[in-house]
Scaffold this motif. Structure first.
Motif, PDB file in Angstrom:
ATOM      1  N   PRO A  14      10.761 -11.240 -10.805  1.00 56.45           N
ATOM      2  CA  PRO A  14      11.335 -10.593 -10.041  1.00 56.45           C
ATOM      3  C   PRO A  14      12.961 -10.686  -9.886  1.00 56.45           C
ATOM      4  CG  PRO A  14      10.134 -12.063  -8.640  1.00 56.45           C
ATOM      5  CD  PRO A  14       9.800 -12.401 -10.187  1.00 56.45           C
ATOM      6  N   ALA A  15      13.725 -10.497 -10.862  1.00 56.61           N
ATOM      7  CA  ALA A  15      15.219 -10.946 -10.907  1.00 56.61           C
ATOM      8  C   ALA A  15      16.018  -9.816 -10.461  1.00 56.61           C
ATOM      9  CB  ALA A  15      15.408 -11.219 -12.356  1.00 56.61           C
ATOM     10  N   TYR A  16      15.600  -8.697 -10.078  1.00 54.28           N
ATOM     11  CA  TYR A  16      16.610  -7.498  -9.689  1.00 54.28           C
ATOM     12  C   TYR A  16      16.248  -7.196  -8.241  1.00 54.28           C
ATOM     13  CZ  TYR A  16      16.822  -7.455 -14.724  1.00 54.28           C
ATOM     14  OH  TYR A  16      17.086  -7.933 -16.089  1.00 54.28           O
ATOM     15  N   THR A  17      17.443  -7.274  -7.717  1.00 52.22           N
ATOM     16  CA  THR A  17      17.461  -6.795  -6.282  1.00 52.22           C
ATOM     17  C   THR A  17      17.249  -5.223  -6.250  1.00 52.22           C
ATOM     18  OG1 THR A  17      19.950  -6.140  -6.199  1.00 52.22           O
ATOM     19  CG2 THR A  17      19.193  -8.365  -5.418  1.00 52.22           C
ATOM     20  N   MET A  18      16.974  -4.688  -5.120  1.00 48.02           N
ATOM     21  CA  MET A  18      16.718  -3.219  -4.969  1.00 48.02           C
ATOM     22  C   MET A  18      18.061  -2.401  -5.402  1.00 48.02           C
ATOM     23  SD  MET A  18      15.821  -0.656  -1.986  1.00 48.02           S
ATOM     24  CE  MET A  18      13.921  -0.686  -2.362  1.00 48.02           C
ATOM     25  N   LEU A  32      12.543   4.435  -5.207  1.00 42.94           N
ATOM     26  CA  LEU A  32      11.881   3.107  -5.630  1.00 42.94           C
ATOM     27  C   LEU A  32      10.855   2.768  -4.571  1.00 42.94           C
ATOM     28  CD1 LEU A  32      14.806   0.782  -6.873  1.00 42.94           C
ATOM     29  CD2 LEU A  32      13.062   1.867  -8.151  1.00 42.94           C
ATOM     30  N   ARG A  33      11.222   3.051  -3.207  1.00 46.38           N
ATOM     31  CA  ARG A  33      10.326   2.892  -2.135  1.00 46.38           C
ATOM     32  C   ARG A  33       9.241   3.691  -2.374  1.00 46.38           C
ATOM     33  NH1 ARG A  33      15.414   1.449   0.737  1.00 46.38           N
ATOM     34  NH2 ARG A  33      15.595   3.659   1.102  1.00 46.38           N
ATOM     35  N   ARG A  34       9.234   4.975  -2.698  1.00 45.49           N
ATOM     36  CA  ARG A  34       8.550   6.154  -3.028  1.00 45.49           C
ATOM     37  C   ARG A  34       7.509   5.776  -3.946  1.00 45.49           C
ATOM     38  NH1 ARG A  34      11.932  10.746  -3.655  1.00 45.49           N
ATOM     39  NH2 ARG A  34       9.867  11.925  -4.473  1.00 45.49           N
ATOM     40  N   LEU A  35       8.002   5.029  -5.036  1.00 49.67           N
ATOM     41  CA  LEU A  35       7.077   4.427  -6.070  1.00 49.67           C
ATOM     42  C   LEU A  35       6.163   3.529  -5.684  1.00 49.67           C
ATOM     43  CD1 LEU A  35       9.606   4.486  -9.333  1.00 49.67           C
ATOM     44  CD2 LEU A  35       7.985   6.185  -8.715  1.00 49.67           C
ATOM     45  N   GLU A  36       6.508   2.778  -4.828  1.00 51.17           N
ATOM     46  CA  GLU A  36       5.791   1.654  -4.200  1.00 51.17           C
ATOM     47  C   GLU A  36       4.578   2.249  -3.369  1.00 51.17           C
ATOM     48  OE1 GLU A  36       6.038  -2.567  -1.918  1.00 51.17           O
ATOM     49  OE2 GLU A  36       8.020  -1.450  -2.326  1.00 51.17           O
ATOM     50  N   LYS A  37       5.318   3.325  -2.357  1.00 49.11           N
ATOM     51  CA  LYS A  37       4.157   3.776  -1.652  1.00 49.11           C
ATOM     52  C   LYS A  37       3.372   4.665  -2.460  1.00 49.11           C
ATOM     53  CE  LYS A  37       3.928   7.068   2.212  1.00 49.11           C
ATOM     54  NZ  LYS A  37       4.896   7.740   3.320  1.00 49.11           N
ATOM     55  N   ALA A  38       3.523   5.036  -3.758  1.00 49.60           N
ATOM     56  CA  ALA A  38       2.443   5.923  -4.412  1.00 49.60           C
ATOM     57  C   ALA A  38       1.700   4.864  -5.456  1.00 49.60           C
ATOM     58  CB  ALA A  38       3.367   6.926  -5.323  1.00 49.60           C
ATOM     59  N   ASN A  39       1.872   3.683  -5.368  1.00 49.53           N
ATOM     60  CA  ASN A  39       1.050   2.637  -5.720  1.00 49.53           C
ATOM     61  C   ASN A  39       1.540   2.355  -7.133  1.00 49.53           C
ATOM     62  OD1 ASN A  39      -0.402   1.652  -3.439  1.00 49.53           O
ATOM     63  ND2 ASN A  39      -1.591   3.462  -3.823  1.00 49.53           N
ATOM     64  N   PHE A  41       3.866   0.329  -8.297  1.00 52.69           N
ATOM     65  CA  PHE A  41       3.859  -1.247  -8.267  1.00 52.69           C
ATOM     66  C   PHE A  41       4.026  -1.474  -6.838  1.00 52.69           C
ATOM     67  CE2 PHE A  41       7.900   0.567  -9.803  1.00 52.69           C
ATOM     68  CZ  PHE A  41       8.599   0.032  -8.613  1.00 52.69           C
ATOM     69  N   ILE A  42       3.887  -2.696  -6.810  1.00 50.68           N
ATOM     70  CA  ILE A  42       4.272  -3.453  -5.416  1.00 50.68           C
ATOM     71  C   ILE A  42       5.477  -4.530  -5.885  1.00 50.68           C
ATOM     72  CG2 ILE A  42       3.366  -5.000  -3.639  1.00 50.68           C
ATOM     73  CD1 ILE A  42       0.687  -4.295  -4.263  1.00 50.68           C
ATOM     74  N   ALA A  43       6.623  -4.327  -5.081  1.00 52.05           N
ATOM     75  CA  ALA A  43       7.741  -4.741  -5.044  1.00 52.05           C
ATOM     76  C   ALA A  43       7.534  -6.343  -4.513  1.00 52.05           C
ATOM     77  CB  ALA A  43       8.825  -4.091  -4.493  1.00 52.05           C
ATOM     78  N   TYR A  44       7.856  -7.197  -5.262  1.00 54.03           N
ATOM     79  CA  TYR A  44       8.195  -8.770  -5.043  1.00 54.03           C
ATOM     80  C   TYR A  44       8.992  -8.715  -3.581  1.00 54.03           C
ATOM     81  CZ  TYR A  44       6.275  -9.398  -9.565  1.00 54.03           C
ATOM     82  OH  TYR A  44       5.529  -9.512 -10.855  1.00 54.03           O
ATOM     83  N   ARG A  45       8.667  -9.917  -2.680  1.00 56.82           N
ATOM     84  CA  ARG A  45       9.622  -9.665  -1.524  1.00 56.82           C
ATOM     85  C   ARG A  45      10.254 -11.263  -1.690  1.00 56.82           C
ATOM     86  NH1 ARG A  45       9.994  -5.434   2.032  1.00 56.82           N
ATOM     87  NH2 ARG A  45       8.417  -4.179   1.244  1.00 56.82           N
ATOM     88  N   SER A  46      11.809 -11.249  -1.434  1.00 50.60           N
ATOM     89  CA  SER A  46      12.366 -12.592  -1.216  1.00 50.60           C
ATOM     90  C   SER A  46      11.943 -13.103  -0.062  1.00 50.60           C
ATOM     91  CB  SER A  46      13.707 -12.406  -1.215  1.00 50.60           C
ATOM     92  OG  SER A  46      14.385 -11.727   0.088  1.00 50.60           O
ATOM     93  N   GLY A  48      13.681 -13.571   2.378  1.00 53.33           N
ATOM     94  CA  GLY A  48      14.174 -13.039   3.614  1.00 53.33           C
ATOM     95  C   GLY A  48      13.665 -11.534   3.652  1.00 53.33           C
ATOM     96  N   GLY A  49      12.762 -10.970   3.067  1.00 55.26           N
ATOM     97  CA  GLY A  49      11.940  -9.874   2.916  1.00 55.26           C
ATOM     98  C   GLY A  49      12.319  -8.719   1.841  1.00 55.26           C
ATOM     99  N   HIS A  50      13.470  -9.178   1.408  1.00 55.49           N
ATOM    100  CA  HIS A  50      13.984  -8.175   0.527  1.00 55.49           C
ATOM    101  C   HIS A  50      13.056  -8.016  -0.804  1.00 55.49           C
ATOM    102  CE1 HIS A  50      17.803  -8.207   3.120  1.00 55.49           C
ATOM    103  NE2 HIS A  50      17.618  -9.461   2.981  1.00 55.49           N
ATOM    104  N   ARG A  51      13.189  -6.525  -1.245  1.00 55.97           N
ATOM    105  CA  ARG A  51      12.441  -6.027  -2.500  1.00 55.97           C
ATOM    106  C   ARG A  51      13.280  -6.738  -3.580  1.00 55.97           C
ATOM    107  NH1 ARG A  51      11.449  -1.642   1.059  1.00 55.97           N
ATOM    108  NH2 ARG A  51       9.576  -1.005   1.190  1.00 55.97           N
ATOM    109  N   ARG A  52      12.387  -7.287  -4.558  1.00 56.49           N
ATOM    110  CA  ARG A  52      12.971  -7.601  -5.807  1.00 56.49           C
ATOM    111  C   ARG A  52      11.887  -7.096  -6.922  1.00 56.49           C
ATOM    112  NH1 ARG A  52      17.538 -10.737  -5.698  1.00 56.49           N
ATOM    113  NH2 ARG A  52      16.569 -11.958  -7.559  1.00 56.49           N
ATOM    114  N   TYR A  53      12.496  -6.736  -7.904  1.00 55.81           N
ATOM    115  CA  TYR A  53      11.974  -6.220  -9.156  1.00 55.81           C
ATOM    116  C   TYR A  53      11.773  -6.854 -10.347  1.00 55.81           C
ATOM    117  CZ  TYR A  53      12.043  -2.100  -5.781  1.00 55.81           C
ATOM    118  OH  TYR A  53      11.898  -1.619  -4.764  1.00 55.81           O
TER     119      TYR A  53
END
Length: 106
Positions: A14-18, A32-39, A41-46, A48-53
């Protein structure tokens, strides 16, 4: 222990920030958030709780953006991409189940 260069070569790292993921895929952060909600993929979390891809997730997101841009419903696009991804993985794991060869079809 994995070295930094090894991690960057890993397509699932998970090298990329949102913000960077949105820039690379040409999609909005909300998309990107909607893609996660539609399953898709599940974004990784740093920490600090930030999404990483990962690069793999970016490829899936770019494909979804392309399909939605062509008029396919988001949920349908995600399901198609998931099935395509699963098929590709299965074919890579078992070369005996490749699609029929041209010679066999003739």
């Amino acid at each position: 222990m994995a070295q930094p260069d090894d991690m960057l070569d890993d397509e699932h790292y998970p090298a990329y920030t949102m913000g960077r993921a949105a820039e690379i895929t040409g999609a909005s952060q909300d998309f990107l958030r909607r893609l996660e909600k539609a399953n898709l993929f599940i974004a990784y979390r740093s920490a600090g709780g930030h999404r990483r891809y990962s690069r793999h997730q970016l490829r899936l997101a770019a494909r979804a953006r392309e399909m939605v841009g062509q008029g396919v419903a988001l949920e349908a696009a995600c399901r198609i991409i998931i099935l395509e991804d699963q098929l590709q993985e299965a074919l890579q794991q078992n070369p005996n189940h490749q699609r029929p060869r041209q010679a066999e079809a003739a």
